[in-house]
Design a protein around this motif. Structure first.
Motif, PDB file in Angstrom:
ATOM      1  N   ILE B 183      24.410  31.434  23.440  1.00 55.39           N
ATOM      2  CA  ILE B 183      24.277  32.905  23.422  1.00 55.39           C
ATOM      3  C   ILE B 183      23.088  33.320  22.543  1.00 55.39           C
ATOM      4  CG2 ILE B 183      26.082  33.253  21.637  1.00 55.39           C
ATOM      5  CD1 ILE B 183      25.383  35.571  24.654  1.00 55.39           C
ATOM      6  N   LEU B 184      22.848  32.613  21.443  1.00 55.56           N
ATOM      7  CA  LEU B 184      21.674  32.931  20.610  1.00 55.56           C
ATOM      8  C   LEU B 184      20.381  32.675  21.394  1.00 55.56           C
ATOM      9  CD1 LEU B 184      22.685  31.532  17.080  1.00 55.56           C
ATOM     10  CD2 LEU B 184      22.357  33.931  17.688  1.00 55.56           C
ATOM     11  N   TRP B 185      20.366  31.572  22.120  1.00 55.79           N
ATOM     12  CA  TRP B 185      19.188  31.226  22.925  1.00 55.79           C
ATOM     13  C   TRP B 185      18.942  32.306  23.991  1.00 55.79           C
ATOM     14  CZ3 TRP B 185      18.098  30.251  28.032  1.00 55.79           C
ATOM     15  CH2 TRP B 185      16.918  29.539  28.317  1.00 55.79           C
ATOM     16  N   PHE B 186      20.036  32.734  24.630  1.00 50.59           N
ATOM     17  CA  PHE B 186      19.951  33.759  25.682  1.00 50.59           C
ATOM     18  C   PHE B 186      19.345  35.047  25.118  1.00 50.59           C
ATOM     19  CE2 PHE B 186      22.162  37.346  27.876  1.00 50.59           C
ATOM     20  CZ  PHE B 186      21.546  37.219  29.112  1.00 50.59           C
ATOM     21  N   ILE B 187      19.835  35.470  23.960  1.00 53.75           N
ATOM     22  CA  ILE B 187      19.343  36.721  23.361  1.00 53.75           C
ATOM     23  C   ILE B 187      17.897  36.540  22.878  1.00 53.75           C
ATOM     24  CG2 ILE B 187      19.720  38.439  21.536  1.00 53.75           C
ATOM     25  CD1 ILE B 187      22.745  37.649  21.699  1.00 53.75           C
ATOM     26  N   ILE B 283      18.382  24.234  26.014  1.00 51.14           N
ATOM     27  CA  ILE B 283      18.889  24.873  24.794  1.00 51.14           C
ATOM     28  C   ILE B 283      19.039  23.881  23.644  1.00 51.14           C
ATOM     29  CG2 ILE B 283      20.775  26.279  23.852  1.00 51.14           C
ATOM     30  CD1 ILE B 283      21.306  27.167  26.793  1.00 51.14           C
ATOM     31  N   GLU B 284      18.621  24.330  22.467  1.00 49.21           N
ATOM     32  CA  GLU B 284      18.707  23.501  21.251  1.00 49.21           C
ATOM     33  C   GLU B 284      19.544  24.225  20.197  1.00 49.21           C
ATOM     34  OE1 GLU B 284      15.039  21.602  19.746  1.00 49.21           O
ATOM     35  OE2 GLU B 284      14.100  22.738  21.353  1.00 49.21           O
ATOM     36  N   PRO B 285      19.926  23.543  19.122  1.00 47.93           N
ATOM     37  CA  PRO B 285      20.590  24.259  18.019  1.00 47.93           C
ATOM     38  C   PRO B 285      19.664  25.379  17.512  1.00 47.93           C
ATOM     39  CG  PRO B 285      20.840  21.900  17.729  1.00 47.93           C
ATOM     40  CD  PRO B 285      19.881  22.096  18.859  1.00 47.93           C
ATOM     41  N   MET B 286      20.215  26.582  17.364  1.00 52.20           N
ATOM     42  CA  MET B 286      19.394  27.759  17.078  1.00 52.20           C
ATOM     43  C   MET B 286      19.683  28.327  15.686  1.00 52.20           C
ATOM     44  SD  MET B 286      17.746  28.134  20.016  1.00 52.20           S
ATOM     45  CE  MET B 286      17.081  29.798  20.097  1.00 52.20           C
ATOM     46  N   VAL B 287      18.677  29.006  15.120  1.00 54.60           N
ATOM     47  CA  VAL B 287      18.827  29.686  13.828  1.00 54.60           C
ATOM     48  C   VAL B 287      18.087  31.020  13.925  1.00 54.60           C
ATOM     49  CG1 VAL B 287      18.374  29.572  11.334  1.00 54.60           C
ATOM     50  CG2 VAL B 287      18.751  27.452  12.614  1.00 54.60           C
ATOM     51  N   THR B 288      18.735  32.125  13.548  1.00 55.98           N
ATOM     52  CA  THR B 288      17.984  33.385  13.518  1.00 55.98           C
ATOM     53  C   THR B 288      17.191  33.445  12.210  1.00 55.98           C
ATOM     54  OG1 THR B 288      19.695  34.716  12.416  1.00 55.98           O
ATOM     55  CG2 THR B 288      19.764  34.623  14.836  1.00 55.98           C
ATOM     56  N   TRP B 289      16.010  34.021  12.304  1.00 52.67           N
ATOM     57  CA  TRP B 289      15.174  34.126  11.095  1.00 52.67           C
ATOM     58  C   TRP B 289      14.947  35.579  10.679  1.00 52.67           C
ATOM     59  CZ3 TRP B 289      10.943  37.127  11.398  1.00 52.67           C
ATOM     60  CH2 TRP B 289      10.442  37.393  12.683  1.00 52.67           C
ATOM     61  N   GLY B 290      15.223  36.528  11.576  1.00 58.80           N
ATOM     62  CA  GLY B 290      14.870  37.932  11.314  1.00 58.80           C
ATOM     63  C   GLY B 290      16.071  38.855  11.213  1.00 58.80           C
ATOM     64  N   SER B 294      17.815  38.606  18.298  1.00 66.04           N
ATOM     65  CA  SER B 294      16.770  38.040  19.166  1.00 66.04           C
ATOM     66  C   SER B 294      15.669  37.344  18.362  1.00 66.04           C
ATOM     67  CB  SER B 294      16.162  39.132  20.049  1.00 66.04           C
ATOM     68  OG  SER B 294      15.528  40.084  19.241  1.00 66.04           O
ATOM     69  N   MET B 295      15.609  37.595  17.077  1.00 68.38           N
ATOM     70  CA  MET B 295      14.624  36.908  16.235  1.00 68.38           C
ATOM     71  C   MET B 295      15.226  35.559  15.862  1.00 68.38           C
ATOM     72  SD  MET B 295      13.449  40.082  13.864  1.00 68.38           S
ATOM     73  CE  MET B 295      12.263  41.295  14.434  1.00 68.38           C
ATOM     74  N   CYS B 296      15.089  34.644  16.773  1.00 74.97           N
ATOM     75  CA  CYS B 296      15.863  33.416  16.717  1.00 74.97           C
ATOM     76  C   CYS B 296      15.037  32.258  17.257  1.00 74.97           C
ATOM     77  CB  CYS B 296      17.107  33.643  17.587  1.00 74.97           C
ATOM     78  SG  CYS B 296      18.298  32.327  17.510  1.00 74.97           S
ATOM     79  N   LEU B 297      15.162  31.105  16.629  1.00 68.66           N
ATOM     80  CA  LEU B 297      14.337  29.949  17.004  1.00 68.66           C
ATOM     81  C   LEU B 297      15.171  28.678  17.029  1.00 68.66           C
ATOM     82  CD1 LEU B 297      11.341  30.661  14.624  1.00 68.66           C
ATOM     83  CD2 LEU B 297      11.171  30.577  17.118  1.00 68.66           C
ATOM     84  N   PRO B 298      14.710  27.672  17.760  1.00 68.45           N
ATOM     85  CA  PRO B 298      15.350  26.365  17.645  1.00 68.45           C
ATOM     86  C   PRO B 298      15.139  25.832  16.228  1.00 68.45           C
ATOM     87  CG  PRO B 298      13.764  26.397  19.465  1.00 68.45           C
ATOM     88  CD  PRO B 298      13.586  27.660  18.712  1.00 68.45           C
ATOM     89  N   ILE B 299      15.994  24.922  15.808  1.00 71.92           N
ATOM     90  CA  ILE B 299      15.912  24.372  14.451  1.00 71.92           C
ATOM     91  C   ILE B 299      14.523  23.778  14.163  1.00 71.92           C
ATOM     92  CG2 ILE B 299      17.114  22.280  15.312  1.00 71.92           C
ATOM     93  CD1 ILE B 299      17.231  23.613  11.699  1.00 71.92           C
ATOM     94  N   SER B 300      13.849  23.317  15.195  1.00 73.82           N
ATOM     95  CA  SER B 300      12.508  22.738  15.004  1.00 73.82           C
ATOM     96  C   SER B 300      11.420  23.816  14.923  1.00 73.82           C
ATOM     97  CB  SER B 300      12.199  21.811  16.185  1.00 73.82           C
ATOM     98  OG  SER B 300      12.287  22.554  17.394  1.00 73.82           O
TER      99      SER B 300
END
Lengths: 198, 478
Positions: B183-187, B283-290, B294-300
């Motif tokens: 769901i994080l990736w989708f957003i 899809i990869e493990p995701m982390v939001t930064w903002g 939607s301000m979200c990136l893969p862990i890499s």
């Protein structure tokens, strides 16, 4: 439901997208059990510094914006939490109309139920609407719900869409629950048929 | 004519329909909590009205209550709100699972867990994450307090039918990738506006292979994609989850219900206003930064710099997020250190979430500079987790093991992230100030939160767990 027909006033500009209801009214003010007095907490974290002094840089704290009763903002205004405290705070602060590119779904409904008119205009229309801008304020807008128009000082007219049912409810200020209670027979019939049909 | 599940759910609940008017929909279940209901009950009292169907209401307290010393609510206004709910439920004859109840918990955790949430129901609550219940093939959405009052008085709501979107997710998820990452990736990819004006049906093999708890996580955050609601067609996974739940139909009635629920799926030729197809393998493990989901990136990933902006407007929003979150751009996600870890909320506080996180931390220690808490979604989840010994695993690793509630998702109780500090959170919102004024929230899955707790910074959970164990874990829905 509070009624709404027309409104004339100046509009403050909050040029931001995705303003969520957590910003409109932070959670620490959701603990009251009545609907009054939320205006002083509107945009609390933006209006005030941590030490309680006013944040002079916040758009609505400008001397011109203080004269406003209309809010012009960006897209997705009121996204997030369902808290109706957000429109209660906007109304109590003195806003009657909010003009935005788009709104959070629950927030939009909550505005209508509280007699605040949420108006969707395109980005370009919003930009044009602001051609008479004085600092952070647009002077003398005239909103007519019956005609679904926003007029500015130059005489330009911007039309907006509005659901005809909710328009009627707002224009008349009807109590929505009273209207629905007139459907008692249909509600009862629905319940009875559900019991029979499973 | 072919119908979608959304059409079917809608049509079955129409009480009155007239041209140029919204439909009057019947509401089967009204979930109530302490924050958005007091003014609704007051409204009823003012007009001398009553609750039409108290038997279709179910109340609990979750937002305000302490997760330590839970019977001692120190904040006076919180206490009054909780007492007001008790008083209202008593006066209007509504079942309340209060602080003393073993059924108390987050409203979106206990509804499904008690078998109140069932396929085919219309479910509303004065809380935006009511979309969670769509995982069962129910039409469920959040409402405001005026609508709470309307449902209390009439058991109905006037609703215009939204547009419909089919989000098809196909394929097997990679190792270490969870429903939260989906769901994080989708957003992240489609934006917080993608669902505006729509109800989403999540379909495809990935979703069918999800456990009910994974489906709930997915639907829970559809509101963050702007959707009014989301839904998954019920199937055997749904039925077996419901079977035996306290308030669910039993025996013959259950079998008949399953037969009826089986019809609640989109017909083959049903059309949607929009369809989005997703390949789960991307899809990869995701982390939001903002400050939006939607301000979200893969862990890499690397936090975008303002030079990457395509417009002045985008640049401004990026700079605002940088400023609030304490970034300049170009920082690597894996270099971001955290001071707090929160495993809980209506997104990720269910037994399988805690179980998966416990596998990551078992036999290890929380980083000395991290304060990590686990807040089970309900008293029942807490009890089940303790039977499995999960509390011991967390406590030995250095986590705090708390009582059930909404807790640090929004910090209406004492569980707040201090200004300027960072939290790896399994909750659903990273809005500015959400977890406390100036708090910096990074949304992640429970296993990514657990990994961050151990390392004191964001870490690819795939590097922590051996592959074999992780695969077993992936479908550990309970």
């Amino acid at each position: 439901m509070l009624g709404f027909k027309t409104h004339s006033g100046s509009a403050a500009i909050l040029d931001r997208d995705h303003v969520d209801t957590d910003q409109i009214i932070p959670k620490q003010f959701l603990k009251k059990i009545d609907k009054a007095g939320y205006g002083e907490f509107l945009f609390f974290d933006w209006r005030y510094h941590s030490d309680g002094t006013e944040n002079k840089d916040f758009e609505l704290n400008s001397s011109e914006a203080r004269k406003s009763s209309i809010l012009i903002t960006g897209k997705n205004f009121g996204c997030g939490s369902s808290r109706e405290h957000a429109p209660w705070a906007l109304k109590d602060y003195g806003f009657h109309v909010i003009i935005a590119e788009s709104f959070g779904d629950i927030f939009f409904n909550n505005c209508v139920k509280n007699g605040i008119l949420p108006i969707r205009l395109t980005k370009e229309e919003i930009r044009n609407l602001q051609s008479e801008r004085a600092g952070n304020l647009v002077r003398a807008l005239m909103i007519d719900l019956e005609r679904q128009t926003v007029n500015n000082e130059k005489g330009e007219v911007f039309s907006f869409e509005f659901d005809p049912y909710w328009k009627k409810m707002l224009l008349n200020g009807w109590d929505e629950i009273s209207i629905t209670l007139q459907q008692e027979a249909s509600i009862k019939k629905y319940e009875d048929e559900r019991i029979v049909n499973g | 004519m072919s119908k979608t599940i959304i059409d079917k759910l809608w049509d079955r609940h129409i009480v009155a329909q007239e041209k140029n008017k919204p439909d009057l929909l019947y509401i089967d279940l009204h979930l109530i909590h302490e924050v958005t209901s007091p003014q609704a009950f007051a409204g009823l009292r003012e007009k001398n009205r009553t609750v039409r169907r108290p038997d279709l209401c179910f109340a609990t307290m979750d937002h305000n209550i302490p997760t330590i010393d839970r019977f001692n609510i120190k904040d006076e206004t919180s206490r009054l709100q909780v007492q007001t709910l008790e008083k209202n439920c008593e006066e209007f004859g509504i079942q309340l699972e209060g602080l003393n109840s073993e059924q108390q918990g987050i409203v979106h955790v206990i509804g499904p867990d008690l078998g109140l949430t069932l396929p085919g129901k219309t479910i509303v609550c004065g809380d935006s994450h009511t979309s969670t219940h769509g995982a069962f093939g129910a039409l469920s959405f959040g409402i405001g307090t005026s609508e709470v009052e309307h449902v209390l008085a009439t058991q109905t709501l006037w609703q215009s039918k939204p547009k419909q979107m089919n989000v098809k997710i196909e394929g097997e998820l990679g190792f270490g990738v969870t429903a939260k990452d989906v769901i994080l990736w989708f957003i992240a990819k489609y934006g917080t506006n993608v669902g505006t004006g729509h109800i989403i049906e999540f379909s495809g093999s990935t979703v069918r292979n999800f456990s009910m708890e994974e489906r709930m996580t997915l639907c829970n955050m559809s509101i963050e994609a702007g959707a009014k609601a989301s839904v998954v067609s019920p199937d055997e996974v749904t039925f077996s989850y419901i079977s035996g739940k306290r308030y669910a139909p039993k025996d013959q009635e259950f079998l008949e219900s399953c037969k009826r629920w089986s019809e609640l799926r989109s017909d083959e030729n049903a059309t949607f206003d929009q369809t989005i197809e997703i390949d789960a393998r991307e899809i990869e493990p995701m982390v939001t930064w903002g400050t939006t989901p939607s301000m979200c990136l893969p862990i890499s990933g690397v936090i975008p710099s303002d030079e990457s902006s395509t417009s002045a407007e985008e640049r401004q929003s990026l700079l605002n997020a940088h400023h609030y979150m304490g970034f300049k751009g170009n920082e690597k996600i894996e270099d971001i250190s955290v001071q707090h870890v929160f495993i809980g909320s209506c997104t990720n506080s269910r037994l399988s979430d805690l179980l998966q996180a416990s596998k990551v931390v078992e036999g290890k220690k929380v980083h000395p500079e991290v304060r990590a808490i686990v807040v089970p979604g309900s008293q029942a989840v807490k009890k089940e987790a303790e039977i499995l010994g999960l509390h011991q695993i967390f406590l030995e690793a250095g986590f705090e093991w708390r009582e059930s509630g909404c807790s640090m998702c929004l910090g209406m109780n004492d569980d707040i992230v201090p200004e300027g500090e960072r939290c790896a959170s399994t909750s659903n919102r990273n809005f500015a100030g959400r977890q406390g004024k100036g708090a910096r929230t990074h949304l992640v899955s429970p296993i990514m939160a657990a990994a961050a707790a151990l390392k004191g910074k964001f870490t690819d959970v795939r590097s922590i767990l051996p592959k074999k164990e992780q695969e077993v874990d992936h479908y550990a829905g309970v």
